[in-house]
Design an enzyme around this catalytic site. Structure first.
Site, short mmCIF file in Angstrom:
data_model
loop_
_atom_site.label_atom_id
_atom_site.label_comp_id
_atom_site.label_asym_id
_atom_site.label_seq_id
_atom_site.Cartn_x
_atom_site.Cartn_y
_atom_site.Cartn_z
N GLU A 1 0.91 -1.37 0.13
CA GLU A 1 0.07 -0.19 0.13
C GLU A 1 0.82 1.32 -0.02
O GLU A 1 0.68 2.23 1.02
CB GLU A 1 -0.93 -0.13 1.22
N GLU B 1 -5.95 -8.34 0.73
CA GLU B 1 -6.48 -7.94 1.96
C GLU B 1 -7.99 -7.46 1.73
O GLU B 1 -8.33 -6.85 1.00
CB GLU B 1 -5.94 -6.68 2.66
#
Ligand code: BGP
Length: 480
Positions: free
Chosen positions: A158, A374
């Site tokens: 991320e 995720e």
């Protein structure tokens, strides 16, 4: 519809959020250590003590049918100061961990950087300092050589969360706000750091695969068809997703994304960022060789046109309705009426998962395969005193809806090869501490005992049938 036979069903973790043991075995400090200490609200120790409890978490993974796990290597356990001398005890820990994964038939997907720059790296400018990119590449190459047992590597987790939260919303250290110049420069530099690691990996001609994990928050205009909202949403998307997707998956920035970025910088009277010709080559080379992209998806954003000053309030306690995000030159987040939100104000919108996967398939043809790396929901949970199971029906429903969206995207041609629940077990959350629980396994942080939640039994059904079970299909009644 069934998920394919070789589909990965995993649980996701990150070193700093699970390991604890921050003072053990020569680990060097990272950016979060002094930041959290100064903040004084919660500590990364003991987290869920994965540094010592990992055999139990892997045993549970196996027992509940999970065939993969996302873990990250803490850079500062290998190179305590980010470069130079190697700490052999840190290296030995990861060998032990990976051996345990293999023993339990749980394939490790290993991230090299999950928000945890070593302190000296952070203090010298973190991703804004290109010398730190050289150090990151050295650390990555060391790991590639040292851990041949790893087949799946992830460069950075991320990059958007890191850049935006370090420099725009200020919830990550150093906590600076509304510096869009630093945000975008850091985004670009993370793209370069990622790309250089991919290129180095491919030069080493290793047999494994390498990818990146993006947090993709699908952005929609607050009012469909409203031109000003549509433009605001595009700018928010530029900040959150578009620059990363172009940089890492297309290997070049489109004119559109550069124009949108410059519009935001202009509106904030901030300088343009530096992108060199050499950078462009590095990005293009890496995108052509990338093996996979990981998609982290939790929520979508709905954005309204806005032309006031920037203001953000982070909901870090689960007080529903307390968050505010309005950014000068971009827009204001507001949830469309009728869309449910979590206690932490994250809109629950499975269609965003479908749309994001389809966007990658349609706009980034170099992408070979995707993993959902995720997805999950944070809830306030406690251990029932009567010994009954933790009934996280909301989590089951959330996951079922998102798995359905993934299946729809697969039916429409996306090559999704795995799904990782965030998270495997309860752990520490960067900006929310210990009260926002995501795990399939409840962790009593005092005793470090694990308790499978109702969702773990539901997930077991999923892993054994490869079909999404009905949301009330759980026979198990007690986890203790
Ligand atoms: C992702 C991160 C994870 C994790 C998760 C949940 O952005 O990769 O590290 O923290 O989000 O977020 P939070 O803990 O803020 O609820």
């Amino acid at each position: 519809m069934k998920f394919p036979k070789d589909f990965y069903f995993g649980g996701a973790t990150a070193a700093y959020q699970v390991e604890g043991a921050t003072h053990e075995d020569g680990r060097g400090p990272i950016l979060w250590d002094p930041f959290l200490e100064k903040q004084g609200t919660f500590s990364p120790d003991p987290a869920c003590n994965f540094y010592h409890e990992y055999p139990e978490d892997l045993r549970l993974s196996k027992q509940f049918g999970l065939n993969a796990i996302r873990v990250s290597i803490a850079w500062s356990r290998i190179f305590p100061t980010g470069s130079g001398k190697v700490e052999p005890r840190g290296v030995a820990f990861y060998h032990r961990l990976f051996a345990e994964c293999k023993k339990d038939g749980v394939e490790p997907f290993v991230t090299l950087h999950h928000f945890d720059s070593p302190l000296p790296i952070n203090e010298s400018g973190d991703w804004l300092n290109t010398e730190n990119i050289d150090k990151f590449v050295d650390y990555a190459k060391f790991c590639f050589k040292e851990f041949p047992e790893i087949h799946y590597w992830i460069t950075i987790n991320e990059p958007t969360s890191m850049a935006v939260q370090q420099w725009t919303t200020g919830t990550f250290p150093p906590g600076e706000k509304y510096n869009f110049h630093k945000t975008f420069q850091s985004e670009h530099n993370e793209n370069i750091a990622h790309a250089r690691v991919v290129n180095a990996y491919k030069e080493m001609k290793l047999p494994g695969e390498i990818g990146i994990v993006h947090a993709l928050q699908t952005v929609y205009p607050f009012e469909e068809g409203n031109a000003a909202d549509i433009h605001a949403a595009k700018k928010q998307d530029t900040l959150d997703n578009y620059l990363f997707l172009d940089g890492t998956l297309a290997g070049r920035y489109s004119d559109e994304v550069l124009d949108l970025m410059n519009e935001i910088l202009d509106a904030n009277k901030q300088a343009p960022i530096t992108i060199t010709e050499a950078d462009e080559k590095v990005l293009a080379q890496a995108a052509a060789q990338l093996d996979f992209v990981g998609v982290n998806y939790y929520f979508s954003k709905f954005v309204k046109a806005y032309d006031g000053p920037s203001e953000t309030v982070h909901n870090g306690t689960g007080k529903k309705g307390s968050s505010i995000t309005r950014l000068r030159g971009i827009g204001e987040e507001q949830v469309r009426p009728g869309i449910p939100t979590t206690d932490w104000d994250w809109p629950i919108y499975p269609k965003g998962m479908y749309d994001q996967l389809m966007r990658i398939k349609n706009n980034y043809p170099l992408v070979k395969k995707m993993y959902v790396t995720e997805n999950g929901i944070g809830l306030k949970e406690s251990l029932p005193e009567d010994g009954s199971i933790i009934d996280d029906q909301k989590r089951i429903e959330y996951v079922a809806l998102h798995l359905k969206a993934i299946q729809e995207a697969m039916a429409d041609g996306t090559n999704v090869c795995g799904y990782f629940m965030w998270s495997l077990q309860d752990m520490f959350s960067w900006t929310n501490g210990y009260s926002k629980r995501y795990g399939l396994f409840f962790v009593d942080f005092k005793t470090q005992k694990r308790y499978p939640k109702k969702s773990a039994y539901w997930f077991k059904k999923l892993t054994s049938t490869h079909e999404i079970p009905s949301t009330d299909a759980v026979d198990q009644v007690s986890s203790r």
